[in-house]
Scaffold this active site. Structure first.
Site, PDB file in Angstrom:
ATOM      1  N   ALA A   8      50.583  49.767  34.411  1.00 31.48           N
ATOM      2  CA  ALA A   8      50.572  48.331  35.054  1.00 31.48           C
ATOM      3  C   ALA A   8      51.539  47.830  34.129  1.00 31.48           C
ATOM      4  O   ALA A   8      52.149  46.739  34.939  1.00 31.48           O
ATOM      5  CB  ALA A   8      49.247  47.723  34.889  1.00 31.48           C
TER       6      ALA A   8
ATOM      7  N   VAL B 200      45.376  54.305  36.334  1.00 26.88           N
ATOM      8  CA  VAL B 200      46.442  53.240  36.066  1.00 26.88           C
ATOM      9  C   VAL B 200      45.833  52.727  34.682  1.00 26.88           C
ATOM     10  O   VAL B 200      44.560  52.589  34.278  1.00 26.88           O
ATOM     11  CB  VAL B 200      46.101  51.888  36.775  1.00 26.88           C
ATOM     12  CG1 VAL B 200      47.082  50.981  36.618  1.00 26.88           C
ATOM     13  CG2 VAL B 200      46.174  52.382  38.329  1.00 26.88           C
ATOM     14  N   CYS B 201      46.919  52.932  33.785  1.00 21.84           N
ATOM     15  CA  CYS B 201      46.809  52.293  32.498  1.00 21.84           C
ATOM     16  C   CYS B 201      48.030  51.453  32.095  1.00 21.84           C
ATOM     17  O   CYS B 201      48.578  50.883  33.061  1.00 21.84           O
ATOM     18  CB  CYS B 201      46.503  53.422  31.288  1.00 21.84           C
ATOM     19  SG  CYS B 201      47.866  54.753  31.251  1.00 21.84           S
ATOM     20  N   GLY B 202      48.392  51.311  30.793  1.00 25.09           N
ATOM     21  CA  GLY B 202      49.513  50.642  30.476  1.00 25.09           C
ATOM     22  C   GLY B 202      50.876  51.130  30.908  1.00 25.09           C
ATOM     23  O   GLY B 202      51.675  50.461  31.693  1.00 25.09           O
TER      24      GLY B 202
ATOM     25  N   GLY C  91      50.754  54.637  32.251  1.00 25.26           N
ATOM     26  CA  GLY C  91      50.481  55.602  33.304  1.00 25.26           C
ATOM     27  C   GLY C  91      50.584  57.116  32.561  1.00 25.26           C
ATOM     28  O   GLY C  91      49.845  58.281  32.871  1.00 25.26           O
TER      29      GLY C  91
END
Length: 199
Positions: free
Chosen positions: A157, A113-115, A117
């Protein structure tokens, strides 16, 4: 022809790995109509799931990790970081390390998960043998596993609501790639192309 007629005229055949195909009898022969996999209690795979995020995905990762830790289909949840909102480790390091965890045989599936994806997917895909993709809807999630045999899924996210993310995690571990199915030759082509690129 209605569904009831089809099922009366069809016949079931059990194939490898509990895959079952309904064949419809016709003048031309038996036509494959429906293929599904029967999962018994003994057939349920226990996955070692490795998770990771950068600071932007930390809170969503923690939410999804908690769900995975309580899921009976998961034997172990392996944490790759970050471990706090203050940890500013860049996402390429997390994504690549998670991919290596899977290719080394120490984990079965991965969640990043990052800002958005996207960066995590790119990073994990730099590990030879890894197929990672961003999923934010049920159909993409399904196809990621059933069509492309992706070991890693990523989410953003800042893109997906936590409720939707959780609803995607629930069916994720139910999907199993069919090594004998029509998508298998295409995935094998990807593998062979990757091998050629390394020469």
């Amino acid at each position: 022809m209605g569904y009831r007629s089809v099922f009366r005229q069809g016949n079931w055949r059990i194939l490898r790995n509990n895959w079952v195909t309904l064949f419809l009898k016709s003048p031309e022969g038996n036509t494959p109509l429906l293929r599904l996999r029967i999962r018994t209690e003994a057939d349920v795979t226990k996955y070692r799931v490795v998770v990771g995020s950068d600071f932007a995905g930390f809170e969503l990762k923690e939410l999804l990790k908690k769900y995975l830790q309580q899921d009976p289909r998961v034997s172990e949840v392996i944490e790759m970081g970050v471990n706090s909102l203050d940890d500013k480790t860049d996402y390429p390091n997390i994504g690549f390390a998670l991919g290596e965890k899977i290719t080394s045989g120490n984990a079965d599936r991965g969640l990043l998960v990052c800002g958005t994806g996207i960066g995590m997917a790119i990073s994990a895909n730099k590990v030879p043998g890894i197929r990672a993709t961003t999923v934010h809807d049920p159909y993409s999630l399904e196809r990621a596993v059933l069509s492309n045999n992706c070991q890693v899924i990523t989410m953003g996210a800042r893109v997906i609501a936590p409720e939707l993310a959780l609803s995607l995690i629930k069916p994720w571990l139910d999907y199993v790639f069919d090594e004998q199915g029509p998508s298998a030759p295409k995935v094998n082509q990807i593998i062979e192309l990757e091998k050629g690129a390394k020469k």
